[in-house]
Design a protein around this motif. Structure first.
Motif, short mmCIF file in Angstrom:
data_model
loop_
_atom_site.label_atom_id
_atom_site.label_comp_id
_atom_site.label_asym_id
_atom_site.label_seq_id
_atom_site.Cartn_x
_atom_site.Cartn_y
_atom_site.Cartn_z
N MET A 26 1.08 -1.41 -0.18
CA MET A 26 -0.29 0.12 0.33
C MET A 26 1.06 0.63 -0.24
SD MET A 26 -2.98 1.18 2.96
CE MET A 26 -3.69 -0.50 2.90
N GLY A 27 0.81 1.78 -0.71
CA GLY A 27 1.38 3.08 -1.62
C GLY A 27 1.47 4.28 -0.05
N GLY A 28 2.11 5.26 0.15
CA GLY A 28 1.49 6.15 1.40
C GLY A 28 0.88 7.35 0.59
N ASN A 29 0.37 7.17 -0.42
CA ASN A 29 -0.73 8.02 -0.72
C ASN A 29 -2.48 7.44 -0.29
OD1 ASN A 29 0.53 10.61 -1.49
ND2 ASN A 29 0.86 10.12 -3.66
N GLU A 30 -2.12 6.55 -0.79
CA GLU A 30 -3.03 5.23 -0.10
C GLU A 30 -3.66 5.47 0.75
OE1 GLU A 30 -5.47 1.18 -1.34
OE2 GLU A 30 -3.10 1.86 -2.22
N TYR A 31 -2.18 5.45 2.07
CA TYR A 31 -2.55 5.42 3.46
C TYR A 31 -3.10 5.89 4.07
CZ TYR A 31 -1.23 5.39 7.95
OH TYR A 31 -1.89 5.89 9.99
N ARG A 32 -2.49 7.79 3.27
CA ARG A 32 -3.37 8.65 4.00
C ARG A 32 -4.71 9.22 3.27
NH1 ARG A 32 2.31 10.05 2.98
NH2 ARG A 32 2.36 10.81 1.04
N THR A 33 -4.83 8.86 2.17
CA THR A 33 -6.62 8.76 1.47
C THR A 33 -7.40 8.02 2.52
OG1 THR A 33 -5.64 9.01 -0.79
CG2 THR A 33 -7.75 9.09 -0.24
N LEU A 34 -7.07 7.36 2.83
CA LEU A 34 -7.75 5.83 3.59
C LEU A 34 -7.74 6.25 4.89
CD1 LEU A 34 -6.58 2.46 2.35
CD2 LEU A 34 -8.58 3.79 2.01
N ARG A 35 -6.51 6.60 5.51
CA ARG A 35 -6.81 7.51 6.92
C ARG A 35 -7.85 9.20 6.87
NH1 ARG A 35 -5.98 7.05 11.93
NH2 ARG A 35 -4.81 8.65 13.43
N GLN A 36 -7.44 10.01 6.20
CA GLN A 36 -8.00 10.64 5.79
C GLN A 36 -9.51 10.72 6.15
OE1 GLN A 36 -7.23 13.59 2.69
NE2 GLN A 36 -7.70 15.08 3.81
N LYS A 37 -9.62 9.50 5.16
CA LYS A 37 -11.28 8.82 4.76
C LYS A 37 -12.19 8.54 6.24
CE LYS A 37 -12.24 8.06 0.19
NZ LYS A 37 -12.32 7.20 -0.86
N TYR A 38 -10.64 7.76 7.23
CA TYR A 38 -11.91 7.31 8.44
C TYR A 38 -11.90 7.94 9.45
CZ TYR A 38 -11.04 5.33 12.91
OH TYR A 38 -10.87 4.84 14.82
N LEU A 39 -10.40 9.54 9.57
CA LEU A 39 -10.87 10.24 10.30
C LEU A 39 -11.93 10.91 10.04
CD1 LEU A 39 -7.12 11.06 10.82
CD2 LEU A 39 -8.49 10.66 12.71
N MET A 40 -12.76 11.28 8.82
CA MET A 40 -14.32 11.85 8.04
C MET A 40 -15.40 11.10 8.55
SD MET A 40 -14.87 13.63 4.60
CE MET A 40 -14.66 12.29 4.22
N LEU A 41 -14.77 10.39 8.87
CA LEU A 41 -16.51 9.17 8.74
C LEU A 41 -16.32 9.07 10.57
CD1 LEU A 41 -15.95 6.06 6.67
CD2 LEU A 41 -17.54 7.47 6.65
N GLU A 42 -15.39 8.94 11.32
CA GLU A 42 -14.93 9.37 12.98
C GLU A 42 -15.68 10.29 13.31
OE1 GLU A 42 -11.23 9.04 15.39
OE2 GLU A 42 -11.90 7.33 15.78
N ASP A 43 -15.64 11.55 12.51
CA ASP A 43 -15.64 13.20 13.24
C ASP A 43 -17.61 12.83 12.85
OD1 ASP A 43 -13.54 13.75 14.00
OD2 ASP A 43 -13.19 15.27 12.00
N GLU A 44 -18.24 12.19 11.67
CA GLU A 44 -19.04 12.36 11.56
C GLU A 44 -20.23 11.80 12.84
OE1 GLU A 44 -20.16 11.61 7.10
OE2 GLU A 44 -18.65 12.71 6.38
N SER A 45 -19.53 10.62 12.62
CA SER A 45 -20.35 9.58 13.58
C SER A 45 -20.14 10.65 14.69
CB SER A 45 -19.38 8.46 13.66
OG SER A 45 -20.23 7.62 14.60
N PHE A 46 -19.24 11.15 15.42
CA PHE A 46 -19.78 12.17 16.92
C PHE A 46 -20.74 13.24 16.68
CE2 PHE A 46 -18.58 15.10 19.02
CZ PHE A 46 -18.03 14.68 20.48
N ALA A 47 -20.67 13.57 15.34
CA ALA A 47 -21.76 14.52 15.16
C ALA A 47 -23.06 13.76 15.34
CB ALA A 47 -21.62 15.07 13.97
#
Length: 62
Positions: free
Chosen positions: A1-22
């Motif tokens: 898994m490339g660095g960009n792919e990891y960052r993209t997935l991590r960013q999506k995860y954090l965004m979903l986590e924020d949405e879940s909290f909201a």
């Protein structure tokens, strides 16, 4: 898994986590509002049965 792919997935995860909290907070607010409206409904029903003469005010529960 490339660095960009990891960052993209991590960013999506954090965004979903924020949405879940909201959404959790929004749900809690709505549940509080439903409880408040339910309490108001019961209070109005109590007033109505007294006004209709169906129950003596001294018999009302607290």
């Amino acid at each position: 898994m490339g660095g960009n792919e990891y960052r993209t997935l991590r960013q999506k995860y954090l965004m979903l986590e924020d949405e879940s909290f909201a959404l959790g907070k929004e749900l809690s607010d709505v549940e509080d509002e439903v409880k408040t409206l339910g309490d108001e409904k019961i209070a109005l029903l109590d007033q109505l049965v007294v006004m209709e003469g169906l129950v003596d005010p001294s018999e009302m529960h607290s």
